[in-house]
Motif scaffolding. Structure first.
Motif, mmCIF file in Angstrom:
data_model
loop_
_atom_site.group_PDB
_atom_site.id
_atom_site.type_symbol
_atom_site.label_atom_id
_atom_site.label_comp_id
_atom_site.label_asym_id
_atom_site.label_seq_id
_atom_site.Cartn_x
_atom_site.Cartn_y
_atom_site.Cartn_z
ATOM 1 N N UNK A 266 -49.190 55.194 36.018
ATOM 2 C CA UNK A 266 -50.278 56.014 35.483
ATOM 3 C C UNK A 266 -50.129 56.289 34.005
ATOM 4 N N UNK A 267 -48.907 56.394 33.524
ATOM 5 C CA UNK A 267 -48.682 56.642 32.108
ATOM 6 C C UNK A 267 -48.385 55.379 31.326
ATOM 7 N N UNK A 268 -48.317 54.262 32.023
ATOM 8 C CA UNK A 268 -48.032 52.992 31.364
ATOM 9 C C UNK A 268 -46.564 52.737 31.099
ATOM 10 N N UNK A 269 -45.707 53.622 31.620
ATOM 11 C CA UNK A 269 -44.293 53.482 31.321
ATOM 12 C C UNK A 269 -43.577 52.404 32.103
ATOM 13 N N UNK A 270 -44.181 51.952 33.196
ATOM 14 C CA UNK A 270 -43.567 50.901 34.001
ATOM 15 C C UNK A 270 -44.627 49.872 34.373
ATOM 16 N N UNK A 271 -44.266 48.615 34.208
ATOM 17 C CA UNK A 271 -45.194 47.517 34.455
ATOM 18 C C UNK A 271 -44.481 46.436 35.254
ATOM 19 N N UNK A 272 -45.169 45.877 36.217
ATOM 20 C CA UNK A 272 -44.662 44.745 36.990
ATOM 21 C C UNK A 272 -45.614 43.569 36.855
ATOM 22 N N UNK A 273 -45.046 42.367 36.822
ATOM 23 C CA UNK A 273 -45.856 41.153 36.793
ATOM 24 C C UNK A 273 -45.376 40.199 37.880
ATOM 25 N N UNK A 274 -46.313 39.440 38.426
ATOM 26 C CA UNK A 274 -45.932 38.338 39.290
ATOM 27 C C UNK A 274 -45.161 37.323 38.451
#
Length: 123
Positions: free
Chosen positions: A53-61
């Motif tokens: 929600x805050x953009x602090x964690x991102x995951x990608x395939x």
């Protein structure tokens, strides 16, 4: 009620770029994790990218790491997917969805989906 409107898809040559947008309504956007998913013909829908929600964690395939970038604008209730170095195997309908739980978001088990936006990568 909850609504997602995806846009920005199109036909692009291999190696090209597109920027997808998703407008969310009916939710308190800033407390939801957001995800981009895609479904190719004859295949199951898969998670492409997810952002907390805050953009602090991102995951990608794994298949899109280094090529795609997810971002969000909480002031506008928007989430974006910048897609670079596109490949024919990226061809699919792309969808977004939301969940307060980042873990649940990665599973993508939802009854409601927007109309999606078609991305076709072909020469």
């Amino acid at each position: 009620q909850v609504q997602f409107v995806e846009s920005g898809g199109g036909l692009v040559q291999p190696g090209g770029s597109l920027r997808l947008s998703c407008a969310a309504s009916g939710i308190i956007f800033s407390i939801y994790a957001m995800g981009w998913y895609r479904q190719a013909p004859g295949k199951q829908r898969e998670l492409v990218a997810a952002i907390t929600r805050g953009g602090g964690s991102i995951n990608y395939a794994e298949s899109v790491k280094g090529r795609f970038t997810i971002s969000r604008d909480n002031a506008k209730n928007m989430v974006y997917l910048q897609m670079n170095s596109l490949k024919p195997e990226d061809t699919a309908v792309y969808y977004c969805n939301a969940d307060p739980s980042f873990t649940r978001l990665t599973k993508g088990e939802y009854d409601y989906w927007g109309q999606g936006t078609q991305v076709t990568v072909s020469s």
